[in-house]
Design a protein around this motif. Structure first.
Motif, PDB file in Angstrom:
ATOM      1  N   ASN A   1     -10.708   5.867  53.584  1.00  0.00           N
ATOM      2  CA  ASN A   1      -9.484   6.499  53.241  1.00  0.00           C
ATOM      3  C   ASN A   1      -9.944   8.001  53.761  1.00  0.00           C
ATOM      4  OD1 ASN A   1      -7.299   7.765  52.692  1.00  0.00           O
ATOM      5  ND2 ASN A   1      -7.436   7.155  50.633  1.00  0.00           N
ATOM      6  N   PRO A   2      -9.624   8.730  54.679  1.00  0.00           N
ATOM      7  CA  PRO A   2      -9.994  10.007  54.983  1.00  0.00           C
ATOM      8  C   PRO A   2      -9.148  11.072  54.120  1.00  0.00           C
ATOM      9  CG  PRO A   2      -8.828   9.369  56.604  1.00  0.00           C
ATOM     10  CD  PRO A   2      -8.991   8.119  55.858  1.00  0.00           C
ATOM     11  N   GLU A   3      -7.894  10.701  53.697  1.00  0.00           N
ATOM     12  CA  GLU A   3      -7.031  11.674  53.016  1.00  0.00           C
ATOM     13  C   GLU A   3      -7.212  11.811  51.760  1.00  0.00           C
ATOM     14  OE1 GLU A   3      -5.287  14.290  52.719  1.00  0.00           O
ATOM     15  OE2 GLU A   3      -4.479  13.887  54.811  1.00  0.00           O
ATOM     16  N   PRO A   4      -8.034  13.117  51.154  1.00  0.00           N
ATOM     17  CA  PRO A   4      -8.186  13.252  49.879  1.00  0.00           C
ATOM     18  C   PRO A   4      -6.997  13.406  48.989  1.00  0.00           C
ATOM     19  CG  PRO A   4      -8.621  15.520  51.123  1.00  0.00           C
ATOM     20  CD  PRO A   4      -8.339  14.172  51.945  1.00  0.00           C
ATOM     21  N   LEU A   5      -5.832  13.787  49.628  1.00  0.00           N
ATOM     22  CA  LEU A   5      -4.470  13.875  48.973  1.00  0.00           C
ATOM     23  C   LEU A   5      -3.630  12.828  48.964  1.00  0.00           C
ATOM     24  CD1 LEU A   5      -3.529  17.196  50.915  1.00  0.00           C
ATOM     25  CD2 LEU A   5      -4.319  17.173  48.487  1.00  0.00           C
ATOM     26  N   ARG A   6      -4.108  11.519  49.449  1.00  0.00           N
ATOM     27  CA  ARG A   6      -3.197  10.421  49.172  1.00  0.00           C
ATOM     28  C   ARG A   6      -2.705   9.929  47.873  1.00  0.00           C
ATOM     29  NH1 ARG A   6      -4.570   6.599  53.865  1.00  0.00           N
ATOM     30  NH2 ARG A   6      -3.915   8.266  54.966  1.00  0.00           N
ATOM     31  N   SER A   7      -3.619  10.190  47.044  1.00  0.00           N
ATOM     32  CA  SER A   7      -3.463   9.594  45.729  1.00  0.00           C
ATOM     33  C   SER A   7      -2.438  10.461  45.163  1.00  0.00           C
ATOM     34  CB  SER A   7      -4.692   9.659  44.725  1.00  0.00           C
ATOM     35  OG  SER A   7      -5.182  10.782  44.778  1.00  0.00           O
TER      36      SER A   7
END
Lengths: 178, 304
Positions: free
Chosen positions: B133-139
């Motif tokens: 999961n490359p997106e740190p903002l997903r959570s």
């Protein structure tokens, strides 16, 4: 047992050229060797029908056309071959991408002479402290124009080419003219 | 121009499995990702004979970079001998004819799932990390268009809020792996699910790190000598796992990241996670030639 795959000569050339470009960009200012002098190996390693290319050097046209890349004007090109630059006018037209998609910024290949002329100090990612290089053959005001045209993370990548030697200057690098 | 100049000689298979257009796409995007450290670049991820989510992104980068002289090491959670690592290593060797190794110091290219080796990597080495999961903002922002806007604005307030909420709720930061880190002072990236133990190894490292997510079709990189700072509050210091005092039950090495192995009596035994480091330690204990290189952590502590 399967035969060990062997790379073709063009595959070896593309791989070596990309290796030089990757390390040139990862370690700005440190020269790397392309498999052969000139832009041809860069064109073969990077360009295909996905690309839009502008070339100020007509001698490169046959090589670029062979890749199937679309020829376009400078502001829409993602790869720009400027040859030996006479003035800084082309520099301000180059695509720098957007804050959303910094990868839309162009890759520029310029002919220059390395090891003589203007002394530059590079700092930024990939540089351990700072590194000084000497570059000749760029028009006056080149580095100031580069700096005023880019606003990180928007910007473009430079490859300065001298025969088979190449140095990379990514947009993240700060260039001081000494 | 004739037809023969437009075609290439017939080959049973492209060298390194990927065809020319796939390699050129990766080359272009790897260059851009190196130029903007930590920024996720979208790329056309190709099919490889492996399910997405099992390291296809890392595999594509490795296959683009290798030539017959590249010595390849593949690890999975620190181990060279797990099924995933062994399969990827054998696949690369089979389609690209590369020599393989398990020794970190001998390797030119290291593809890794979720660990960085304990020995310091050199300037000429490339570390390829597989990213689920490359997106740190997903959570904090599931809408990826809005997340892209937040990256463009360097709007990372919600990341800080998330860390703050964890501290309020649990007394400490609960993020165990993929600890969000600020790269070159501009982009927050996830360093892939490496433990907190490994994140300081990326800061001003000598080697080039390329992180590739095949399923999510994004690639990003940390060039050598680049700042990688985990997000922390100034009064709550960054904490690595408390493994500094643990001893490996198999090799006796101490002060490295350990795997916890539950025992029948409810206690735990520990085994060093970097399997090749354990092997080298056992060899050194048997008074064979010393092959261990310098490590990032010394006596369980990262020198400042």
């Amino acid at each position: 047992m399967l035969a060990t795959p062997a790379p073709s000569s063009s595959e070896t050339r593309d791989n070596t050229a990309f290796d030089a470009l990757l390390w040139a960009l990862s370690r700005p200012g440190l020269p790397r060797s392309l498999p052969e002098p000139g832009e041809a190996s860069i064109i073969a390693a990077l360009l295909d029908r996905e690309c839009r290319v502008h070339s100020a050097d007509p001698l490169l046209m046959p090589e670029i056309m062979r890749t199937g890349a679309e020829l376009t004007d400078i502001e829409h090109a993602d790869h720009v071959f400027l040859g030996t630059m006479a003035g800084i006018e082309p520099l301000v037209q180059i695509a720098t991408g957007s804050d959303f998609y910094p990868d839309d910024g162009a890759t520029i290949i310029i002919r220059a002479r390395l090891g003589t002329g203007q002394t530059l100090r590079l700092t930024g990612p990939g540089v351990d402290g700072s590194v000084t290089v000497q570059v000749d053959g760029l028009p006056d005001g080149f580095w100031a124009a580069r700096m005023s045209h880019m606003r990180y993370p928007m910007g473009f990548e430079l490859f300065l080419l001298d025969e088979d030697q190449v140095i990379g200057v990514p947009r993240s690098t700060t260039v001081e003219v000494l | 121009m004739s037809l023969s100049t437009l075609t290439k000689p017939w080959e049973a298979m492209s060298y390194g499995f990927l065809d020319g257009s796939a390699k050129r796409e990766l080359r272009r995007k790897i260059l851009k990702s190196v130029a903007v450290p930590g920024c996720q670049m979208p790329y056309a991820s190709r099919e490889v004979p492996m399910a997405r989510g099992w390291g296809t992104g890392g595999l594509q980068v490795s296959l683009t970079l290798v030539n017959p002289q590249t010595r390849v090491k593949v690890i999975d959670q620190g181990a060279d001998d797990s099924v995933n690592a062994a399969s990827i290593r054998r696949f690369i060797a089979r389609v690209a004819g590369t020599p393989t190794t398990m020794d970190t110091l001998e390797a030119d290219l290291i593809q890794s799932r979720h660990r960085i080796p304990e020995e310091i990597l050199r300037e000429d080495q490339v570390l390829v990390l597989q990213v689920p999961n490359p997106e740190p903002l997903r959570s904090v922002q599931p809408n990826m268009s809005i997340a892209r806007q937040m990256h463009a604005d360097a709007d990372y307030g919600r990341m800080w809020l998330q860390l703050y909420e964890q501290i309020v709720r649990s007394g400490r930061v609960m993020q165990g792996a993929s600890y969000p880190s600020l790269v070159h002072g501009r982009h927050v990236m996830t360093p892939s699910p490496i433990p907190r133990w490994d994140v300081p190894k990326l800061h001003m490292a000598k080697h080039l790190t390329i992180l590739s997510a095949g399923r999510e079709k994004r690639i990003f990189a940390v060039p050598p000598y680049t700042r990688v700072e985990p997000l922390v509050f100034s009064d709550v210091p960054y904490k690595i796992e408390e493994h500094g005092a643990l001893t490996c039950t198999r090799s006796g090495t101490k002060g490295f990241f350990m795997n916890e192995i539950p025992q029948d009596d409810g206690s735990s035994a520990f085994e060093v996670s970097d399997s090749e480091w354990g092997v080298k330690t056992i060899r050194a204990n048997d008074r064979e030639a010393e092959t261990r290189g310098e490590t990032w952590y010394k006596d369980g502590e990262m020198p400042q």
